[in-house]
Design an enzyme around this catalytic site. Structure first.
Site, PDB file in Angstrom:
ATOM      1  CG  HIS A 123      -1.901  -1.019   1.386  1.00  0.00           C
ATOM      2  ND1 HIS A 123      -2.012  -1.819   2.499  1.00  0.00           N
ATOM      3  CD2 HIS A 123      -2.889  -1.423   0.545  1.00  0.00           C
ATOM      4  CE1 HIS A 123      -3.029  -2.655   2.335  1.00  0.00           C
ATOM      5  NE2 HIS A 123      -3.570  -2.451   1.166  1.00  0.00           N
ATOM      6  CE  LYS A 175     -13.044  -7.555   4.351  1.00  0.00           C
ATOM      7  NZ  LYS A 175     -11.813  -6.980   3.812  1.00  0.00           N
ATOM      8  NE  ARG A 195      -3.131  -7.360  -4.087  1.00  0.00           N
ATOM      9  CZ  ARG A 195      -3.854  -7.543  -2.998  1.00  0.00           C
ATOM     10  NH1 ARG A 195      -3.273  -7.923  -1.884  1.00  0.00           N
ATOM     11  NH2 ARG A 195      -5.153  -7.366  -3.010  1.00  0.00           N
TER      12      ARG A 195
HETATM   13  P1  ADP Z   1     -10.050  -3.347   0.169  1.00  0.00           P
HETATM   14  O1  ADP Z   1     -10.622  -4.107   1.337  1.00  0.00           O
HETATM   15  O2  ADP Z   1     -10.829  -2.126  -0.204  1.00  0.00           O
HETATM   16  O3  ADP Z   1      -9.689  -4.182  -1.020  1.00  0.00           O
HETATM   17  P2  ADP Z   1      -7.252  -3.211   0.886  1.00  0.00           P
HETATM   18  O4  ADP Z   1      -6.712  -2.478   2.042  1.00  0.00           O
HETATM   19  O5  ADP Z   1      -7.143  -4.691   0.921  1.00  0.00           O
HETATM   20  O6  ADP Z   1      -8.740  -2.707   0.761  1.00  0.00           O
HETATM   21  O7  ADP Z   1      -6.604  -2.693  -0.452  1.00  0.00           O
HETATM   22  C1  ADP Z   1      -6.729  -1.383  -0.904  1.00  0.00           C
HETATM   23  C2  ADP Z   1      -6.204  -1.295  -2.322  1.00  0.00           C
HETATM   24  O8  ADP Z   1      -4.810  -1.581  -2.337  1.00  0.00           O
HETATM   25  C3  ADP Z   1      -6.832  -2.291  -3.305  1.00  0.00           C
HETATM   26  O9  ADP Z   1      -6.956  -1.673  -4.564  1.00  0.00           O
HETATM   27  C4  ADP Z   1      -5.828  -3.412  -3.358  1.00  0.00           C
HETATM   28  O10 ADP Z   1      -5.896  -4.131  -4.584  1.00  0.00           O
HETATM   29  C5  ADP Z   1      -4.537  -2.639  -3.233  1.00  0.00           C
HETATM   30  N1  ADP Z   1      -3.430  -3.440  -2.689  1.00  0.00           N
HETATM   31  C6  ADP Z   1      -3.446  -4.253  -1.622  1.00  0.00           C
HETATM   32  N2  ADP Z   1      -2.246  -4.844  -1.436  1.00  0.00           N
HETATM   33  C7  ADP Z   1      -1.450  -4.390  -2.438  1.00  0.00           C
HETATM   34  C8  ADP Z   1      -0.092  -4.638  -2.828  1.00  0.00           C
HETATM   35  N3  ADP Z   1       0.688  -5.502  -2.172  1.00  0.00           N
HETATM   36  N4  ADP Z   1       0.391  -3.991  -3.919  1.00  0.00           N
HETATM   37  C9  ADP Z   1      -0.417  -3.146  -4.610  1.00  0.00           C
HETATM   38  N5  ADP Z   1      -1.690  -2.883  -4.309  1.00  0.00           N
HETATM   39  C10 ADP Z   1      -2.213  -3.485  -3.234  1.00  0.00           C
END
Ligand code: ADP
Length: 158
Positions: A17, A41, A90
């Site tokens: 992130h 969740k 990803r």
């Molecule tokens: P959500 O529950 O809204 O998917 P996340 O916190 O899991 O929220 O992810 C927020 C955003 O960051 C999403 O677009 C996700 O695909 C992206 N993301 C999560 N992990 C990674 C990573 N390792 N590299 C790039 N983008 C990521």
């Protein structure tokens, strides 16, 4: 001034992130990280805790703002008058969901655009979920999250 919102659960924020935020910051003059309450969740960190950690990580950059939100992204956009969303991609497995989300938001409000940033290769297998599982079993998360998050995770599970 071109601004964007990066919404997500960030439970917890990972180096993947952070990489997206830093790269987005080069493209936009201001990036607002919007932390979702996510009532579906049971989170590892409360959204107050998530917001606080992210604010601390980016405290040196006044052009990275951190806010909390619950509800729809379309309302978040309107409330902040920012209609550009950033999301990270990803693998192809992310694509389906992200495509649905982007299309739904666009249908609800045509002003909304979603900008996708491809992950750095080294973060392509990194997810908050994996980090949470690791931490629950007292695994080493230091390669995946910043030291502050590692510290707070350890504190939660001991
Ligand atoms: P959500 O529950 O809204 O998917 P996340 O916190 O899991 O929220 O992810 C927020 C955003 O960051 C999403 O677009 C996700 O695909 C992206 N993301 C999560 N992990 C990674 C990573 N390792 N590299 C790039 N983008 C990521």
């Amino acid at each position: 001034m071109k601004k964007a919102i990066y919404p997500g659960s960030f439970d917890p924020i990972t180096n993947g992130h952070i990489d997206i935020i830093r790269r987005a910051r080069k493209m936009f003059e201001e990036v607002t990280v919007a932390v979702a309450k996510n009532p579906d969740k049971k989170p590892f960190f409360s959204y107050e805790e998530r917001e606080k950690m992210i604010s601390q990580i980016f405290e040196d950059d006044p052009k990275i703002k951190v806010i909390k939100y619950s509800g729809l992204l379309v309302d978040l956009a309107k409330e902040n008058n920012i209609y550009t969303f950033i999301r990270g991609l990803r693998a192809v497995t992310d694509f389906d969901y992200e495509f649905q989300l982007a299309m739904t938001n666009k249908t609800l409000n045509d002003k909304i655009d979603t900008v996708f940033l491809m992950t750095e290769g080294k973060y392509s297998y990194l997810s908050s979920n994996v980090v949470r599982q690791l931490a629950k079993f007292k695994g080493d998360v230091s390669s995946f999250v910043p030291p502050l998050v590692e510290f707070e995770m350890k504190r939660k599970v001991t």
